[in-house]
Write a protein that holds these residues in place. Structure first.
Motif, mmCIF file in Angstrom:
data_model
loop_
_atom_site.group_PDB
_atom_site.id
_atom_site.type_symbol
_atom_site.label_atom_id
_atom_site.label_comp_id
_atom_site.label_asym_id
_atom_site.label_seq_id
_atom_site.Cartn_x
_atom_site.Cartn_y
_atom_site.Cartn_z
ATOM 1 N N VAL A 126 -11.020 1.317 1.369
ATOM 2 C CA VAL A 126 -10.218 0.872 2.520
ATOM 3 C C VAL A 126 -10.115 2.040 3.519
ATOM 4 O O VAL A 126 -10.242 3.197 3.126
ATOM 5 C CB VAL A 126 -8.799 0.413 2.077
ATOM 6 N N PRO A 127 -9.905 1.725 4.811
ATOM 7 C CA PRO A 127 -9.817 2.816 5.791
ATOM 8 C C PRO A 127 -8.698 3.799 5.445
ATOM 9 O O PRO A 127 -7.642 3.396 4.940
ATOM 10 C CB PRO A 127 -9.521 2.083 7.105
ATOM 11 N N ALA A 128 -8.958 5.102 5.679
ATOM 12 C CA ALA A 128 -7.945 6.134 5.421
ATOM 13 C C ALA A 128 -6.939 6.122 6.566
ATOM 14 O O ALA A 128 -7.296 6.390 7.716
ATOM 15 C CB ALA A 128 -8.630 7.498 5.323
ATOM 16 N N VAL A 129 -5.702 5.729 6.262
ATOM 17 C CA VAL A 129 -4.643 5.669 7.287
ATOM 18 C C VAL A 129 -3.398 6.362 6.733
ATOM 19 O O VAL A 129 -3.288 6.574 5.526
ATOM 20 C CB VAL A 129 -4.303 4.196 7.666
ATOM 21 N N PHE A 159 -3.914 3.045 1.251
ATOM 22 C CA PHE A 159 -4.498 2.603 -0.033
ATOM 23 C C PHE A 159 -3.455 2.382 -1.132
ATOM 24 O O PHE A 159 -3.619 1.506 -1.983
ATOM 25 C CB PHE A 159 -5.601 3.579 -0.504
ATOM 26 N N VAL A 160 -2.379 3.136 -1.100
ATOM 27 C CA VAL A 160 -1.344 2.958 -2.137
ATOM 28 C C VAL A 160 -0.683 1.584 -1.989
ATOM 29 O O VAL A 160 -0.530 0.840 -2.964
ATOM 30 C CB VAL A 160 -0.287 4.089 -2.070
ATOM 31 N N HIS A 161 -0.309 1.235 -0.734
ATOM 32 C CA HIS A 161 0.358 -0.059 -0.520
ATOM 33 C C HIS A 161 -0.596 -1.225 -0.807
ATOM 34 O O HIS A 161 -0.200 -2.237 -1.377
ATOM 35 C CB HIS A 161 0.877 -0.166 0.925
ATOM 36 N N GLN A 162 -1.866 -1.058 -0.379
ATOM 37 C CA GLN A 162 -2.848 -2.141 -0.628
ATOM 38 C C GLN A 162 -3.037 -2.350 -2.126
ATOM 39 O O GLN A 162 -3.160 -3.478 -2.606
ATOM 40 C CB GLN A 162 -4.205 -1.780 -0.010
ATOM 41 N N SER A 163 -3.073 -1.254 -2.879
ATOM 42 C CA SER A 163 -3.308 -1.396 -4.329
ATOM 43 C C SER A 163 -2.126 -2.089 -4.994
ATOM 44 O O SER A 163 -2.301 -2.892 -5.915
ATOM 45 C CB SER A 163 -3.584 -0.030 -4.976
ATOM 46 N N LYS A 164 -0.922 -1.818 -4.500
ATOM 47 C CA LYS A 164 0.268 -2.454 -5.083
ATOM 48 C C LYS A 164 0.242 -3.972 -4.823
ATOM 49 O O LYS A 164 0.479 -4.774 -5.734
ATOM 50 C CB LYS A 164 1.531 -1.833 -4.475
ATOM 51 N N ARG A 165 -0.091 -4.337 -3.579
ATOM 52 C CA ARG A 165 -0.165 -5.782 -3.253
ATOM 53 C C ARG A 165 -1.262 -6.466 -4.066
ATOM 54 O O ARG A 165 -1.072 -7.567 -4.591
ATOM 55 C CB ARG A 165 -0.426 -5.969 -1.747
ATOM 56 N N LEU A 166 -2.397 -5.790 -4.210
ATOM 57 C CA LEU A 166 -3.514 -6.361 -4.969
ATOM 58 C C LEU A 166 -3.118 -6.581 -6.435
ATOM 59 O O LEU A 166 -3.461 -7.604 -7.039
ATOM 60 C CB LEU A 166 -4.729 -5.421 -4.874
ATOM 61 N N ALA A 167 -2.380 -5.636 -6.987
ATOM 62 C CA ALA A 167 -1.940 -5.766 -8.386
ATOM 63 C C ALA A 167 -1.063 -7.002 -8.543
ATOM 64 O O ALA A 167 -1.201 -7.760 -9.515
ATOM 65 C CB ALA A 167 -1.189 -4.508 -8.822
ATOM 66 N N ASP A 208 1.573 3.447 7.236
ATOM 67 C CA ASP A 208 0.817 2.239 7.591
ATOM 68 C C ASP A 208 0.766 1.296 6.375
ATOM 69 O O ASP A 208 0.428 1.723 5.279
ATOM 70 C CB ASP A 208 -0.605 2.661 7.998
ATOM 71 N N PRO A 209 1.100 0.005 6.560
ATOM 72 C CA PRO A 209 1.077 -0.930 5.400
ATOM 73 C C PRO A 209 -0.311 -1.070 4.767
ATOM 74 O O PRO A 209 -0.422 -1.563 3.642
ATOM 75 C CB PRO A 209 1.549 -2.261 5.991
ATOM 76 N N ASN A 210 -1.359 -0.625 5.475
ATOM 77 C CA ASN A 210 -2.707 -0.707 4.899
ATOM 78 C C ASN A 210 -3.155 0.576 4.197
ATOM 79 O O ASN A 210 -4.323 0.704 3.826
ATOM 80 C CB ASN A 210 -3.723 -1.101 5.977
#
Ligand code: PMP
Length: 338
Positions: free
Chosen positions: A119-122, A130-138, A126-128
């Motif tokens: 995922v893009p490094a932000v 990688f930590v937040h995205q991984s939590k939502r994906l889980a 930012d809600p995107n």
């Protein structure tokens, strides 16, 4: 007849790493500078410890069920540790990584069969991120998969630092026969520094705890001046942070240092050439911090740091003339860079 109690499986070989004297920096400073060879863990980095600690904790809590999927956001090494531990214990892994990390870590993850999502490094806010995205994906995968999914959450999951408190710290105490005067390393999640510091301080409150922080991280300014402020940038990976994580909170950091790449990267090449130790950029930051601390404490002290992973995890960067030149870093003239 087989005897399952007599022989040990892979996860039992995480930790208990050798403590290696770094001859040249020890002689240059008059201190004993010792590096714990974390690259000798089965997955090749210090993060195998956090991976095993978090998996065992999730099993105990019932959050990870047999055959369940482990999901994590990581700069790479925690993902590799989770893939190694997951494969050996029967859990598939899905890894979310920022797209600015070295190709070698992505390839290593894929070679273990982990599913990798770049995922893009932000920034963290930012809600995107990688930590937040991984939590939502889980959460999504947990609802979809019959065996469920579990988010490791290394930054704020205290099982990370607890594993270091139970293993890394006591190992250093025993390997130095209680003679350790100081421990210093860099911080990504902070699990290593916080857990090791807690174990060493509990045995001897006089052990000095140092932080070696790369440029681009806000932690040096926080511990030196009380303000979370980042300046500059670094090619080191897996270290530095813009915030104090739950793992790092409460760590008694007495000697913070900011280490520029112009100091840490030449040390990486010196460790390769003069010690025969292949190490990555975060280890250069760690050893540079140990040298600075040795100069501050004076001769005759025993200073321990970590050798986190190997240079081969950064092949396309540390041994790439164009990359080094683009970052304004000195080229090692004894290495064939092609
Ligand atoms: N060095 C490397 C190469 C790493 O990958 C990491 C973890 N991302 C660290 C150091 C820092 O360890 P910790 O997360 O325990 O602070």
């Amino acid at each position: 007849m087989t005897d399952a109690t007599k022989y040990r499986a892979l996860v039992d070989f995480i930790g208990n790493t050798p403590l290696i004297r770094l001859n040249h920096v020890s002689e240059a400073t008059g201190c004993e500078i010792l590096g714990k060879a974390e690259f000798m863990n089965p997955g090749g980095s210090v993060k195998d410890r956090a991976a095993l600690g978090m998996v065992r904790d999730a099993e105990r809590r019932g959050a990870l069920k047999p055959g369940g999927t482990i999901v994590e956001g990581t700069a790479g090494n925690t993902g590799i540790g989770l893939a190694v531990v997951g494969n050996s214990l029967g859990y598939p892994t899905v890894i979310v990584m920022p797209d600015n990390q070295s190709r070698d870590k992505v390839d290593t993850l894929k070679s273990y069969g982990a599913e990798v999502r770049l995922v893009p490094a932000v920034p963290f806010k930012d809600p995107n991120h990688f930590v937040h995205q991984s939590k939502r994906l889980a959460e999504e995968l947990d609802a979809q998969l019959p065996q469920g999914a579990c988010w490791a959450g290394q930054f704020d999951n205290l099982a990370n630092r607890e594993f270091h408190e139970q293993t890394t710290g006591p190992e250093i105490w025993e390997q130095t026969g209680g003679a350790v005067d100081a421990f210093i390393c860099s911080v990504g999640t902070g699990g290593t520094l916080a857990g090791t510091a807690r174990a060493l301080k509990a045995r001897n409150p006089k052990v000095t705890i140092g932080l070696a922080d790369p440029q681009g991280s806000a932690l040096y300014n926080y511990y030196r001046h009380g303000e979370l402020k980042a300046e500059g940038s670094s090619i080191s990976e897996g270290i530095g942070n813009s915030r104090v994580t739950a793992n790092l909170e409460g760590t008694p950091i007495e000697a913070p240092f900011q280490i520029p790449d112009s100091e840490s990267i030449p040390l990486v090449y010196e460790l390769i050439r003069r010690e025969g130790l292949s190490v990555g950029g975060s280890t250069g930051v760690n050893v540079a911090g140990a040298v600075r601390l040795a100069r501050e404490l004076g001769r005759g002290h025993v200073i321990v740091t970590l050798l986190c992973d190997t240079a081969l995890r950064y092949r396309a960067r540390l041994f790439n003339r164009a990359f080094l030149e683009s970052k304004g870093l000195a080229l090692p003239d004894w290495l064939d860079l092609g």
